[in-house]
Design an enzyme around this catalytic site. Sequence first.
Site, PDB file in Angstrom:
ATOM      1  N   PRO A  89     -13.079  46.394  59.855  1.00 42.84           N
ATOM      2  CA  PRO A  89     -12.996  47.853  59.854  1.00 42.84           C
ATOM      3  C   PRO A  89     -13.418  48.457  61.189  1.00 42.84           C
ATOM      4  CG  PRO A  89     -14.204  47.048  57.931  1.00 42.84           C
ATOM      5  CD  PRO A  89     -14.051  45.895  58.867  1.00 42.84           C
ATOM      6  N   GLU A 116     -20.937  40.387  54.713  1.00 49.16           N
ATOM      7  CA  GLU A 116     -21.120  41.575  55.549  1.00 49.16           C
ATOM      8  C   GLU A 116     -20.451  41.428  56.910  1.00 49.16           C
ATOM      9  OE1 GLU A 116     -22.434  43.019  52.457  1.00 49.16           O
ATOM     10  OE2 GLU A 116     -22.531  44.309  54.224  1.00 49.16           O
ATOM     11  N   ARG A 154       7.981  39.403  60.410  1.00 52.79           N
ATOM     12  CA  ARG A 154       9.306  39.990  60.218  1.00 52.79           C
ATOM     13  C   ARG A 154       9.937  40.393  61.547  1.00 52.79           C
ATOM     14  NH1 ARG A 154       9.932  45.259  59.557  1.00 52.79           N
ATOM     15  NH2 ARG A 154      11.194  45.017  57.692  1.00 52.79           N
ATOM     16  N   ASP A 169      13.524  50.671  60.557  1.00 55.08           N
ATOM     17  CA  ASP A 169      12.342  50.822  59.709  1.00 55.08           C
ATOM     18  C   ASP A 169      11.531  52.057  60.069  1.00 55.08           C
ATOM     19  OD1 ASP A 169      12.878  48.586  58.369  1.00 55.08           O
ATOM     20  OD2 ASP A 169      11.431  47.306  59.371  1.00 55.08           O
TER      21      ASP A 169
HETATM   22  C1  LIG Z   1      -9.353  45.021  58.439  1.00 57.07           C
HETATM   23  C2  LIG Z   1     -10.375  44.312  57.822  1.00 57.07           C
HETATM   24  C3  LIG Z   1     -11.136  44.971  56.858  1.00 57.07           C
HETATM   25  C4  LIG Z   1     -12.248  44.259  56.200  1.00 57.07           C
HETATM   26  C5  LIG Z   1     -12.652  42.983  56.466  1.00 57.07           C
HETATM   27  N1  LIG Z   1     -13.714  42.736  55.643  1.00 57.07           N
HETATM   28  C6  LIG Z   1     -13.939  43.841  54.918  1.00 57.07           C
HETATM   29  N2  LIG Z   1     -13.035  44.787  55.235  1.00 57.07           N
HETATM   30  C7  LIG Z   1     -10.868  46.280  56.513  1.00 57.07           C
HETATM   31  C8  LIG Z   1      -9.832  46.930  57.168  1.00 57.07           C
HETATM   32  N3  LIG Z   1      -9.086  46.311  58.107  1.00 57.07           N
END
Ligand SMILES: c1cc(-c2cnc[nH]2)ccn1
Length: 246
Positions: A89, A116, A154, A169
């Site tokens: 994230p 975590e 793709r 697309d």
């Molecule tokens: C990529 C990874 C994640 C994520 C990895 N581990 C928990 N959330 C969330 C959004 N984009």
Amino acid sequence: MRIDVLSLFPDFIRQCAQVGVVGRAVERGLLTVEPWNPRDFATDNYRRVDDRPFGGGPGMVMLPEPLSACLAAARAASALPARVIYLSPQGKPLTQAKARELAALPRLVMVCGRYEGLDERFIEKEIDEELSIGDYVLSGGELAAAVVIDAVGRLQAGALNDAESAEQDSFEDGLLDCPHYTRSESLGTEGVPAVLLSGDHAKIARWRRQQSLGRTWLRRPDLLEGRVLDKKDAALLAEFQAEWQA
Ligand SMILES: c1cc(-c2cnc[nH]2)ccn1
């Protein structure tokens, strides 16, 4: 293109590479997806891959040693130069432009975290870039890795048939897609814009482009910010806006 994926759930990654367009790209030899399980590189008797965080607090953090050993083994499996990506994230957002950039590389190594996350020292030492698929927290990086595998797979030359061409697309040119309609026994042509039944391909192309521009303006105006439209697109959008606001 080769994609190696470090994950505690290798079967999930294998399955992602067996279905749909990605599965076909693999069958056609356009793409290789190879999972690697850090737990296979844990050296203690309990095959531990995580531990409690320094400073206390909830949850566990993935240990650097099994990840580093696993990454070294993955790297050694091919001479292809690799970009090492951590799905998190805290990463930069995945966009179609980023997907196109990654799709042009010979090899990706993607690291999926659980718990975590990863020990920061592993990230600083081994990760080239962090990538996020959205501003939300998942249980791990595997679903994000599956998204990247699909978005990149793709785009491999030969992966899509003409009927599935990526050029049309959504987001391929930074705009949302136009509406689509097809033959329905129950609905017939009810609600289908007349232009799509006209057989006038120039008019149909114009309508589709205008719908893409208009939908983007209505639903994702952020995608138009800073974008300079050519005269034709600007006129199409102005016409759409005038009709919308009439
Ligand atoms: C990529 C990874 C994640 C994520 C990895 N581990 C928990 N959330 C969330 C959004 N984009």
